[in-house]
Design a protein around this motif. Structure first.
Motif, PDB file in Angstrom:
ATOM      1  N   PRO A   1     -80.834   7.804 -13.209  1.00 40.86           N
ATOM      2  CA  PRO A   1     -81.199   8.340 -11.885  1.00 40.86           C
ATOM      3  C   PRO A   1     -81.066   9.859 -11.800  1.00 40.86           C
ATOM      4  O   PRO A   1     -81.888  10.526 -11.173  1.00 40.86           O
ATOM      5  N   LEU A   2     -80.031  10.412 -12.433  1.00 41.85           N
ATOM      6  CA  LEU A   2     -79.843  11.858 -12.391  1.00 41.85           C
ATOM      7  C   LEU A   2     -80.988  12.577 -13.086  1.00 41.85           C
ATOM      8  O   LEU A   2     -81.547  13.540 -12.542  1.00 41.85           O
ATOM      9  N   MET A   3     -81.360  12.126 -14.271  1.00 42.62           N
ATOM     10  CA  MET A   3     -82.404  12.820 -15.004  1.00 42.62           C
ATOM     11  C   MET A   3     -83.761  12.674 -14.318  1.00 42.62           C
ATOM     12  O   MET A   3     -84.581  13.600 -14.344  1.00 42.62           O
ATOM     13  N   ARG A   4     -84.007  11.518 -13.674  1.00 44.24           N
ATOM     14  CA  ARG A   4     -85.251  11.379 -12.899  1.00 44.24           C
ATOM     15  C   ARG A   4     -85.270  12.362 -11.735  1.00 44.24           C
ATOM     16  O   ARG A   4     -86.289  13.008 -11.470  1.00 44.24           O
ATOM     17  N   GLU A   5     -84.151  12.469 -11.030  1.00 47.55           N
ATOM     18  CA  GLU A   5     -84.083  13.375  -9.881  1.00 47.55           C
ATOM     19  C   GLU A   5     -84.184  14.835 -10.327  1.00 47.55           C
ATOM     20  O   GLU A   5     -84.863  15.647  -9.672  1.00 47.55           O
ATOM     21  N   VAL A   6     -83.542  15.165 -11.434  1.00 48.17           N
ATOM     22  CA  VAL A   6     -83.634  16.529 -11.955  1.00 48.17           C
ATOM     23  C   VAL A   6     -85.084  16.854 -12.312  1.00 48.17           C
ATOM     24  O   VAL A   6     -85.593  17.939 -11.996  1.00 48.17           O
ATOM     25  N   GLY A   7     -85.769  15.910 -12.970  1.00 47.34           N
ATOM     26  CA  GLY A   7     -87.167  16.129 -13.320  1.00 47.34           C
ATOM     27  C   GLY A   7     -88.049  16.308 -12.096  1.00 47.34           C
ATOM     28  O   GLY A   7     -88.939  17.177 -12.073  1.00 47.34           O
ATOM     29  N   THR A   8     -87.803  15.505 -11.066  1.00 47.47           N
ATOM     30  CA  THR A   8     -88.578  15.614  -9.829  1.00 47.47           C
ATOM     31  C   THR A   8     -88.341  16.961  -9.165  1.00 47.47           C
ATOM     32  O   THR A   8     -89.286  17.612  -8.691  1.00 47.47           O
ATOM     33  N   ARG A   9     -87.094  17.382  -9.135  1.00 49.09           N
ATOM     34  CA  ARG A   9     -86.774  18.668  -8.496  1.00 49.09           C
ATOM     35  C   ARG A   9     -87.363  19.832  -9.276  1.00 49.09           C
ATOM     36  O   ARG A   9     -87.849  20.805  -8.693  1.00 49.09           O
ATOM     37  N   TRP A  10     -87.301  19.744 -10.597  1.00 49.84           N
ATOM     38  CA  TRP A  10     -87.866  20.827 -11.401  1.00 49.84           C
ATOM     39  C   TRP A  10     -89.379  20.913 -11.195  1.00 49.84           C
ATOM     40  O   TRP A  10     -89.945  22.001 -11.017  1.00 49.84           O
ATOM     41  N   ALA A  11     -90.061  19.749 -11.187  1.00 55.56           N
ATOM     42  CA  ALA A  11     -91.518  19.730 -11.023  1.00 55.56           C
ATOM     43  C   ALA A  11     -91.943  20.284  -9.671  1.00 55.56           C
ATOM     44  O   ALA A  11     -93.015  20.893  -9.551  1.00 55.56           O
ATOM     45  N   SER A  12     -91.107  20.085  -8.646  1.00 55.56           N
ATOM     46  CA  SER A  12     -91.453  20.549  -7.299  1.00 55.56           C
ATOM     47  C   SER A  12     -90.916  21.944  -7.003  1.00 55.56           C
ATOM     48  O   SER A  12     -91.097  22.452  -5.885  1.00 55.56           O
ATOM     49  N   GLY A  13     -90.244  22.548  -7.970  1.00 57.35           N
ATOM     50  CA  GLY A  13     -89.719  23.890  -7.767  1.00 57.35           C
ATOM     51  C   GLY A  13     -88.389  23.939  -7.049  1.00 57.35           C
ATOM     52  O   GLY A  13     -87.930  25.023  -6.669  1.00 57.35           O
ATOM     53  N   ARG A  14     -87.744  22.772  -6.848  1.00 62.89           N
ATOM     54  CA  ARG A  14     -86.459  22.742  -6.148  1.00 62.89           C
ATOM     55  C   ARG A  14     -85.273  22.859  -7.089  1.00 62.89           C
ATOM     56  O   ARG A  14     -84.126  22.865  -6.647  1.00 62.89           O
ATOM     57  N   ALA A  15     -85.536  22.923  -8.382  1.00 60.63           N
ATOM     58  CA  ALA A  15     -84.471  23.121  -9.371  1.00 60.63           C
ATOM     59  C   ALA A  15     -84.974  24.113 -10.418  1.00 60.63           C
ATOM     60  O   ALA A  15     -86.140  24.051 -10.831  1.00 60.63           O
ATOM     61  N   THR A  16     -84.116  25.010 -10.827  1.00 54.76           N
ATOM     62  CA  THR A  16     -84.498  26.006 -11.828  1.00 54.76           C
ATOM     63  C   THR A  16     -84.449  25.396 -13.224  1.00 54.76           C
ATOM     64  O   THR A  16     -83.830  24.341 -13.450  1.00 54.76           O
TER      65      THR A  16
END
Length: 302
Positions: free
Chosen positions: A134-149
């Protein structure tokens, strides 16, 4: 107290208590009945509805999973066990709040402490299901949307890989006659946590499993599989062009001995046309089933 009605097969729950337990409204339940064929276990001549405990639990799961963002039309066809897993994943995502805050703040020490605390208190497979994936999916989603560096994504990946490495150290040695497996990613695929996870899960089930790292050409993978006497090769891919992945699979299949299976998984492989001798495993449960099934077949002697 839930009021019940007796029948030959067991107790039934009336509509009011079914709604209270499941969290559904009468309007929503009736809409689901009309659209998706959900019907009560019994309906009296006066129109009173009664449900089994299993039906009420299923109604609760459908409500929980749809509230979590899943389309009800895709949920109603799933078995109850699958709905339970989806609910667990949703709860796992909700529980990641503090971990994600530490990641976003680039607070390395706190991020490691939070992840390590989970790894220390959870069974390794549960840690993978409820935290790692779940963490890696959420990190990937945030990175793709620009919400994570990119830095935050790299930090989370590094911490997860470090903790998974510690779990490897706890695995008992494989038996001398254990089935063998190698896991890696295709060329130009640097995201290797999927391959690392399947290697760990295979080891926990008694396989002699070897993680080869990321981004290997087909001939190098085949050479490693032959040297190890592998029963199968596992490939994970998060990104990649469909044509390139298919070509890599075909090259690998041509290099491998016929008795060595290829198992592939990850979002990038989903649209890849099927290649004879390569099996797409859509999720973790499919991989675990494949592990169990392979143990009933002949092993390859190194």
């Amino acid at each position: 107290m839930v009021r019940i009605r007796q029948r030959n097969e067991g107790a039934l729950i009336n509509l009011a208590d079914a709604l209270s337990t499941s969290g559904l409204t009468k309007l929503l339940l009736h809409a689901w009945e009309r659209r998706y064929g959900l019907t009560p276990a019994e309906r009296t001549d006066t129109g009173r509805r009664f449900y089994t405990a299993d039906q009420v639990e299923r109604m609760r799961l459908l409500k929980s999973c749809s509230d979590g963002g899943h389309r009800i039309g895709s949920l109603v066809e799933l078995p109850t066990e699958a709905l339970t897993r989806i609910e667990q994943e949703l709860k796992a995502k909700e529980s990641l709040t503090e971990i994600l805050k530490a990641m976003q703040a680039l607070d390395s020490d706190r991020l490691h402490a939070l992840l390590q605390a989970r790894a220390d208190t959870e069974d390794p497979e549960l840690f993978i299901r409820m935290t790692v994936l779940p963490l890696m999916r959420e990190v990937g989603t945030r990175w793709a949307s620009g919400r994570a560096t990119i830095a935050a994504e790299h930090l989370a990946t590094a911490k997860i890989k470090r903790i998974l490495g510690g779990l490897f150290d706890r695995c008992p040695p494989a038996a001398s006659d254990a089935l063998r497996l190698v896991a890696t990613t295709p060329e130009r695929e640097e995201h290797d946590i999927g391959a690392l996870v399947v290697t760990l899960l295979a080891r926990l089930r008694g396989w002699n499993a070897l993680f080869l790292g990321a981004s290997l050409p087909a001939d190098e993978i085949a050479d490693a599989a032959h040297r190890r006497g592998a029963r199968c090769v596992c490939l994970s891919a998060l990104n990649g062009r469909r044509a390139a992945l298919a070509r890599h699979l075909r090259d690998l299949r041509s290099e491998l001995a016929p008795g060595i299976d290829i198992w592939i998984g990850g979002p990038a492989y989903e649209p890849v046309p099927s290649v004879e001798g390569a099996t797409y495993l859509p999720d973790l449960d499919a991989f675990l089933q494949a592990l169990d099934a392979a143990q009933t077949g002949p092993a390859i002697t190194p």
